[in-house]
Design an enzyme around this catalytic site. Structure first.
Site, PDB file in Angstrom:
ATOM      1  N   SER A  97      50.254  38.304  42.415  1.00  9.29           N
ATOM      2  CA  SER A  97      51.351  38.851  41.609  1.00  9.29           C
ATOM      3  C   SER A  97      52.742  38.451  42.068  1.00  9.29           C
ATOM      4  O   SER A  97      53.725  38.797  41.401  1.00  9.29           O
ATOM      5  CB  SER A  97      51.234  40.375  41.558  1.00  9.29           C
ATOM      6  OG  SER A  97      50.179  40.741  40.704  1.00  9.29           O
ATOM      7  N   PHE A 155      37.852  44.792  36.224  1.00  4.06           N
ATOM      8  CA  PHE A 155      37.394  44.803  37.615  1.00  4.06           C
ATOM      9  C   PHE A 155      37.001  46.193  38.087  1.00  4.06           C
ATOM     10  O   PHE A 155      37.224  46.559  39.239  1.00  4.06           O
ATOM     11  CB  PHE A 155      38.472  44.209  38.514  1.00  4.06           C
ATOM     12  CG  PHE A 155      38.827  42.796  38.154  1.00  4.06           C
ATOM     13  CD1 PHE A 155      37.859  41.810  38.107  1.00  4.06           C
ATOM     14  CD2 PHE A 155      40.131  42.460  37.825  1.00  4.06           C
ATOM     15  CE1 PHE A 155      38.180  40.502  37.760  1.00  4.06           C
ATOM     16  CE2 PHE A 155      40.468  41.161  37.476  1.00  4.06           C
ATOM     17  CZ  PHE A 155      39.483  40.176  37.442  1.00  4.06           C
ATOM     18  N   ALA A 156      36.415  46.976  37.179  1.00  2.00           N
ATOM     19  CA  ALA A 156      35.923  48.299  37.564  1.00  2.00           C
ATOM     20  C   ALA A 156      34.932  48.175  38.718  1.00  2.00           C
ATOM     21  O   ALA A 156      34.841  49.046  39.587  1.00  2.00           O
ATOM     22  CB  ALA A 156      35.266  48.991  36.376  1.00  2.00           C
ATOM     23  N   TYR A 194      52.423  50.278  36.513  1.00  2.00           N
ATOM     24  CA  TYR A 194      52.140  48.863  36.757  1.00  2.00           C
ATOM     25  C   TYR A 194      51.025  48.378  35.837  1.00  2.00           C
ATOM     26  O   TYR A 194      49.973  49.004  35.738  1.00  2.00           O
ATOM     27  CB  TYR A 194      51.734  48.666  38.209  1.00  2.00           C
ATOM     28  CG  TYR A 194      51.723  47.223  38.664  1.00  2.00           C
ATOM     29  CD1 TYR A 194      52.833  46.672  39.291  1.00  2.00           C
ATOM     30  CD2 TYR A 194      50.610  46.429  38.468  1.00  2.00           C
ATOM     31  CE1 TYR A 194      52.829  45.359  39.714  1.00  2.00           C
ATOM     32  CE2 TYR A 194      50.594  45.106  38.890  1.00  2.00           C
ATOM     33  CZ  TYR A 194      51.704  44.581  39.518  1.00  2.00           C
ATOM     34  OH  TYR A 194      51.701  43.271  39.940  1.00  2.00           O
ATOM     35  N   THR A 334      54.554  41.912  46.307  1.00  2.00           N
ATOM     36  CA  THR A 334      53.238  41.778  46.896  1.00  2.00           C
ATOM     37  C   THR A 334      52.360  40.982  45.939  1.00  2.00           C
ATOM     38  O   THR A 334      52.629  40.914  44.738  1.00  2.00           O
ATOM     39  CB  THR A 334      52.609  43.157  47.135  1.00  2.00           C
ATOM     40  OG1 THR A 334      52.840  43.968  45.978  1.00  2.00           O
ATOM     41  CG2 THR A 334      53.230  43.839  48.333  1.00  2.00           C
ATOM     42  N   ASN A 362      40.038  43.349  48.248  1.00  2.00           N
ATOM     43  CA  ASN A 362      39.125  44.478  48.095  1.00  2.00           C
ATOM     44  C   ASN A 362      38.899  45.164  49.438  1.00  2.00           C
ATOM     45  O   ASN A 362      37.810  45.632  49.747  1.00  2.00           O
ATOM     46  CB  ASN A 362      37.783  44.035  47.492  1.00  2.00           C
ATOM     47  CG  ASN A 362      36.975  45.202  46.945  1.00  2.00           C
ATOM     48  OD1 ASN A 362      37.522  46.171  46.447  1.00  2.00           O
ATOM     49  ND2 ASN A 362      35.655  45.107  47.045  1.00  2.00           N
TER      50      ASN A 362
END
Length: 405
Positions: A97, A155-156, A194, A334, A362
């Site tokens: 990002s 991306f659950a 966001y 970030t 993760n």
């Protein structure tokens, strides 16, 4: 065992102080100027942060500080779990990002050129794209559009979600449609929330207004003028060019081997997170932005009008502000993309910049630990004597699914 290496381009004993006006740390949304001196960077503390990140699961971690012409480099661990190659501070990596700052800069340049009004509805430029004509360009760039972040659902489950899209190529419209299939999270101009959807819309605006791909816009407007030799937008290609660190996605199953996520299209992100760069180039970029080399003074001021996120963080237009324990504020973003965590920030005068990377994702413990690179780089040894600093909200990719920054 891989040793941690620290190097500098100047004598370690040199202490360089600079002064900047920063907002009081109590409010990340309002400017309350006061003068704070930047202490010399704490390289021992910086090395300890990277070593801790490795113990917590990152194969490797790096940091580079550019400070008034003096360069500090710190590295720890490996870039490749298969070959054991030592990670290098010159390695290229996916910046996630931090790409959003590039996208925002291009749009602010278009404002400077009279081709865009921040308070115009997005639908005026992209007719019929969004379900609400009240959503403006400013709302999109400040995450106040109320558009659902499609990556939360995508991306659950971190690994299976990633494998499902690793090699896919999406259109911008397909990503926006994924967002619009969910209820909106707020009203236009309301609270900060966001959402990667916002910067997919930003990419569509760039391409419509310039008549170019975002790759061309980034190259001609930012990469070439700043001579960023290690910065690339390769979408929909999957390979990182040149010497790079591999990125590892931590498994959702405890004890399972991490997934090598290096090769992917990043088509699920594009203008929200698909750039590749290295620590040198990101420090040049953030420094140039805050020193006024990329936009007009008026547009830089617009970028730095803050919406409060929490007690230590504000968000402007594609730009994040972080208030540190010593009273210094730093500016940048970030980045989190599968396999990579990035911090890229600079002082308000742009004279001291830090980029730090851990080649994992993760992994919330590593993400929180890497925040300490900012404290060591900008607060110096005083950071070690202060209470723990609250971590940023984890919100880069699917906040509910992946512990991102």
């Amino acid at each position: 065992m891989v040793k941690t290496k620290v190097s500098r381009s100047a004598v370690l004993g040199a202490v360089v102080l600079s002064f900047l006006v920063v907002p009081a740390p109590a409010s990340a949304a309002e400017d309350a100027p006061r003068t704070v001196a930047l202490a010399a960077p704490d390289l021992v503390g910086l090395r300890a942060v990277l070593t801790t990140a490795r113990r917590q699961g990152a194969p490797g971690a790096i940091a580079r500080i550019d400070d008034h012409g003096t360069v500090h480099r710190v590295r720890s661990g490996i870039s490749d779990r298969r070959t054991g190659r030592t990670i290098a501070t010159t390695d290229r990596f996916r910046i996630g990002s931090v790409t959003k700052v590039f996208s925002a800069v291009v749009l602010l340049q278009l404002v400077d050129e009279g081709k865009l009004n921040l308070d115009s509805p997005v639908n005026r430029v992209l007719p019929g794209l969004l379900p609400d004509d009240r959503i403006t360009v400013r709302h999109v760039l400040s995450h106040r559009s109320g558009l659902y972040d499609y990556t939360n659902a995508m991306f659950a489950k971190s690994v299976s979600g990633f494998e499902a899209v690793r090699n896919k190529v999406f259109t911008y419209r397909q990503l926006v449609d994924r967002s619009l299939s969910h209820p909106r999270t707020g009203t236009p101009g309301g609270a900060y929330a966001y959402s990667n959807t916002n910067f997919v819309v930003a990419g569509m605006l760039i391409e419509k207004l310039t008549g170019q791909s975002v790759a061309t816009a980034y190259r001609t407007r930012i990469i070439e003028p700043l001579k960023l030799a290690d910065t690339f937008y390769v979408h929909p290609g999957t390979a990182l060019p040149g010497t790079h660190t591999r990125g590892y996605l931590t498994s959702d199953t405890a004890g399972a081997a991490p997934v090598d996520a290096t090769r992917q299209t990043v088509s699920w992100a594009q203008s929200a997170g698909a750039l590749i760069s290295n620590a040198h180039d990101l420090n040049v970029f953030t420094s140039a932005l805050l020193r006024g080399r990329l936009t007009s003074p008026a547009s830089l001021t617009r970028m730095m009008k803050w919406t409060k996120v929490n007690s230590t963080t504000g968000y402007g237009l594609g730009l994040r502000r972080r208030d540190l324990s010593c009273g210094v504020s730093v500016y940048g973003h970030t980045g989190a993309v599968q396999g990579y965590y990035t911090y890229a920030f600079t002082s308000k005068d742009g004279r001291r910049s830090l980029t730090a990377l851990a080649n994992t994702s993760n992994n919330g413990r590593v993400l929180d630990t890497m925040l300490g690179t900012l404290e060591s780089a900008f607060c110096g040894k005083s950071a070690a004597r202060r209470a723990a600093v609250p971590v940023e909200p984890r919100e880069e990719i699917g906040a509910g699914a992946i512990d991102e920054g």
